[in-house]
Design a protein around this motif. Structure first.
Motif, PDB file in Angstrom:
ATOM      1  N   GLY A  41       0.850  -1.183   0.000  1.00  0.00           N
ATOM      2  CA  GLY A  41       0.000   0.000   0.000  1.00  0.00           C
ATOM      3  C   GLY A  41       0.886   1.234   0.000  1.00  0.00           C
ATOM      4  O   GLY A  41       2.111   1.150  -0.097  1.00  0.00           O
ATOM      5  N   PHE A  42       0.272   2.397   0.125  1.00  0.00           N
ATOM      6  CA  PHE A  42       1.011   3.656   0.085  1.00  0.00           C
ATOM      7  C   PHE A  42       0.617   4.527   1.264  1.00  0.00           C
ATOM      8  O   PHE A  42      -0.494   4.430   1.774  1.00  0.00           O
ATOM      9  CB  PHE A  42       0.732   4.388  -1.228  1.00  0.00           C
ATOM     10  CG  PHE A  42       1.115   3.582  -2.427  1.00  0.00           C
ATOM     11  CD1 PHE A  42       2.434   3.505  -2.847  1.00  0.00           C
ATOM     12  CD2 PHE A  42       0.160   2.865  -3.121  1.00  0.00           C
ATOM     13  CE1 PHE A  42       2.791   2.741  -3.935  1.00  0.00           C
ATOM     14  CE2 PHE A  42       0.503   2.091  -4.220  1.00  0.00           C
ATOM     15  CZ  PHE A  42       1.820   2.035  -4.624  1.00  0.00           C
ATOM     16  N   THR A  43       1.528   5.377   1.680  1.00  0.00           N
ATOM     17  CA  THR A  43       1.254   6.296   2.776  1.00  0.00           C
ATOM     18  C   THR A  43       1.749   7.696   2.412  1.00  0.00           C
ATOM     19  O   THR A  43       2.795   7.841   1.786  1.00  0.00           O
ATOM     20  CB  THR A  43       1.892   5.795   4.090  1.00  0.00           C
ATOM     21  OG1 THR A  43       1.547   6.673   5.142  1.00  0.00           O
ATOM     22  CG2 THR A  43       3.389   5.684   3.990  1.00  0.00           C
ATOM     23  N   LEU A  44       0.955   8.680   2.773  1.00  0.00           N
ATOM     24  CA  LEU A  44       1.300  10.094   2.624  1.00  0.00           C
ATOM     25  C   LEU A  44       1.105  10.744   3.980  1.00  0.00           C
ATOM     26  O   LEU A  44       0.167  10.401   4.701  1.00  0.00           O
ATOM     27  CB  LEU A  44       0.401  10.788   1.600  1.00  0.00           C
ATOM     28  CG  LEU A  44       0.505  10.328   0.165  1.00  0.00           C
ATOM     29  CD1 LEU A  44      -0.585  10.996  -0.678  1.00  0.00           C
ATOM     30  CD2 LEU A  44       1.871  10.686  -0.401  1.00  0.00           C
ATOM     31  N   GLY A  45       1.960  11.691   4.319  1.00  0.00           N
ATOM     32  CA  GLY A  45       1.799  12.317   5.615  1.00  0.00           C
ATOM     33  C   GLY A  45       2.454  13.678   5.698  1.00  0.00           C
ATOM     34  O   GLY A  45       3.204  14.105   4.817  1.00  0.00           O
ATOM     35  N   TYR A  46       2.145  14.339   6.809  1.00  0.00           N
ATOM     36  CA  TYR A  46       2.714  15.651   7.113  1.00  0.00           C
ATOM     37  C   TYR A  46       2.965  15.708   8.613  1.00  0.00           C
ATOM     38  O   TYR A  46       2.149  15.235   9.402  1.00  0.00           O
ATOM     39  CB  TYR A  46       1.744  16.761   6.698  1.00  0.00           C
ATOM     40  CG  TYR A  46       2.149  18.114   7.208  1.00  0.00           C
ATOM     41  CD1 TYR A  46       3.183  18.819   6.611  1.00  0.00           C
ATOM     42  CD2 TYR A  46       1.514  18.680   8.315  1.00  0.00           C
ATOM     43  CE1 TYR A  46       3.570  20.063   7.095  1.00  0.00           C
ATOM     44  CE2 TYR A  46       1.891  19.915   8.793  1.00  0.00           C
ATOM     45  CZ  TYR A  46       2.921  20.602   8.184  1.00  0.00           C
ATOM     46  OH  TYR A  46       3.311  21.821   8.666  1.00  0.00           O
ATOM     47  N   GLU A  47       4.096  16.287   8.994  1.00  0.00           N
ATOM     48  CA  GLU A  47       4.418  16.496  10.397  1.00  0.00           C
ATOM     49  C   GLU A  47       4.827  17.952  10.595  1.00  0.00           C
ATOM     50  O   GLU A  47       5.546  18.510   9.775  1.00  0.00           O
ATOM     51  CB  GLU A  47       5.568  15.595  10.851  1.00  0.00           C
ATOM     52  CG  GLU A  47       5.259  14.128  10.814  1.00  0.00           C
ATOM     53  CD  GLU A  47       6.462  13.257  11.130  1.00  0.00           C
ATOM     54  OE1 GLU A  47       7.573  13.800  11.344  1.00  0.00           O
ATOM     55  OE2 GLU A  47       6.292  12.025  11.140  1.00  0.00           O
ATOM     56  N   TYR A  48       4.345  18.538  11.686  1.00  0.00           N
ATOM     57  CA  TYR A  48       4.788  19.867  12.097  1.00  0.00           C
ATOM     58  C   TYR A  48       5.509  19.705  13.426  1.00  0.00           C
ATOM     59  O   TYR A  48       4.910  19.284  14.410  1.00  0.00           O
ATOM     60  CB  TYR A  48       3.615  20.839  12.250  1.00  0.00           C
ATOM     61  CG  TYR A  48       4.062  22.171  12.782  1.00  0.00           C
ATOM     62  CD1 TYR A  48       4.659  23.091  11.932  1.00  0.00           C
ATOM     63  CD2 TYR A  48       3.923  22.489  14.125  1.00  0.00           C
ATOM     64  CE1 TYR A  48       5.102  24.312  12.416  1.00  0.00           C
ATOM     65  CE2 TYR A  48       4.361  23.709  14.619  1.00  0.00           C
ATOM     66  CZ  TYR A  48       4.955  24.612  13.757  1.00  0.00           C
ATOM     67  OH  TYR A  48       5.396  25.815  14.243  1.00  0.00           O
ATOM     68  N   HIS A  49       6.796  20.017  13.460  1.00  0.00           N
ATOM     69  CA  HIS A  49       7.613  19.843  14.660  1.00  0.00           C
ATOM     70  C   HIS A  49       7.547  21.100  15.524  1.00  0.00           C
ATOM     71  O   HIS A  49       7.823  22.196  15.056  1.00  0.00           O
ATOM     72  CB  HIS A  49       9.058  19.514  14.276  1.00  0.00           C
ATOM     73  CG  HIS A  49       9.181  18.161  13.666  1.00  0.00           C
ATOM     74  ND1 HIS A  49       9.639  17.076  14.364  1.00  0.00           N
ATOM     75  CD2 HIS A  49       8.865  17.702  12.427  1.00  0.00           C
ATOM     76  CE1 HIS A  49       9.624  16.014  13.586  1.00  0.00           C
ATOM     77  NE2 HIS A  49       9.155  16.365  12.406  1.00  0.00           N
ATOM     78  N   PHE A  50       7.183  20.900  16.794  1.00  0.00           N
ATOM     79  CA  PHE A  50       7.137  21.987  17.765  1.00  0.00           C
ATOM     80  C   PHE A  50       8.561  22.301  18.229  1.00  0.00           C
ATOM     81  O   PHE A  50       9.524  21.687  17.767  1.00  0.00           O
ATOM     82  CB  PHE A  50       6.268  21.597  18.974  1.00  0.00           C
ATOM     83  CG  PHE A  50       4.863  21.248  18.599  1.00  0.00           C
ATOM     84  CD1 PHE A  50       3.992  22.208  18.108  1.00  0.00           C
ATOM     85  CD2 PHE A  50       4.404  19.939  18.730  1.00  0.00           C
ATOM     86  CE1 PHE A  50       2.694  21.888  17.761  1.00  0.00           C
ATOM     87  CE2 PHE A  50       3.108  19.612  18.390  1.00  0.00           C
ATOM     88  CZ  PHE A  50       2.248  20.587  17.895  1.00  0.00           C
ATOM     89  N   LYS A  51       8.691  23.207  19.174  1.00  0.00           N
ATOM     90  CA  LYS A  51       9.995  23.547  19.725  1.00  0.00           C
ATOM     91  C   LYS A  51      10.632  22.298  20.348  1.00  0.00           C
ATOM     92  O   LYS A  51       9.980  21.563  21.081  1.00  0.00           O
ATOM     93  CB  LYS A  51       9.848  24.636  20.781  1.00  0.00           C
ATOM     94  CG  LYS A  51      11.151  25.111  21.327  1.00  0.00           C
ATOM     95  CD  LYS A  51      10.962  26.210  22.343  1.00  0.00           C
ATOM     96  CE  LYS A  51      12.338  26.581  22.882  1.00  0.00           C
ATOM     97  NZ  LYS A  51      12.274  27.452  24.020  1.00  0.00           N
ATOM     98  N   ASP A  52      11.903  22.076  20.049  1.00  0.00           N
ATOM     99  CA  ASP A  52      12.620  20.902  20.563  1.00  0.00           C
ATOM    100  C   ASP A  52      12.669  20.922  22.090  1.00  0.00           C
ATOM    101  O   ASP A  52      12.862  21.972  22.706  1.00  0.00           O
ATOM    102  CB  ASP A  52      14.047  20.855  20.017  1.00  0.00           C
ATOM    103  CG  ASP A  52      14.088  20.589  18.530  1.00  0.00           C
ATOM    104  OD1 ASP A  52      13.033  20.275  17.953  1.00  0.00           O
ATOM    105  OD2 ASP A  52      15.172  20.713  17.944  1.00  0.00           O
TER     106      ASP A  52
END
Length: 151
Positions: A41-52
């Motif tokens: 199958g296939f996967t698409l995604g998005y991540e927004y990284h907060f302050k480390d």
């Protein structure tokens, strides 16, 4: 540096099919891949990284969407003379679209590799290919993996 876009391949691993029952979930643990095309199958995604949190640990928000095409296999709760469950039928193929929003942590191993763990809630949409009927179920997803930075 705060945005990550994900494109990948998903592999379905068959497991013991749960007996159908009064759980309220029609498709939970019912999918089975019978051909090589159904395992992929296939996967698409998005991540927004907060302050480390520190130089190595980064919390993030995620959206993930997965696509697969496979069959469902149902078991009944009827017992045979030797006490085994009977396979009742196989249906499909179905198109499965799983969409998740959640939170995760990324732990940096070096400049290119990171360990990731995340969890979230979402919705799964299923379309039976022969009847074109769509069904819906809520879902929880947990995942762990390794990220590779390409640039």
């Amino acid at each position: 540096k705060k945005h990550t876009f994900i494109v990948g391949v998903k592999c379905h691993l068959n497991h013991y099919v749960q007996p159908t029952g009064p759980t309220g979930y029609v498709y939970r643990k019912q999918f089975i891949a019978e051909t090589p095309q159904q395992f992929i199958g296939f996967t698409l995604g998005y991540e927004y990284h907060f302050k480390d949190i520190n130089p190595y640990v980064s919390p993030y928000f995620l959206f993930n969407s997965q696509y697969a095409k496979m069959k469902t296999k149902y078991r009944t709760a009827e017992n045979t003379t030797n006490g085994l469950l009977i396979d009742s039928w196989t249906q499909g193929p179905y198109i499965a679209l799983e969409n998740t929003v959640g939170l995760g942590l990324s732990v940096k191993l070096n400049e290119r590799f990171s360990l990731n763990q995340s969890g979230g809630i979402g919705a799964s949409f299923f379309q039976h290919q022969e009847t074109s009927r769509w069904d819906f179920e809520p879902m929880f997803q947990w995942r762990a993996g390794i990220s590779v930075k390409l640039n």
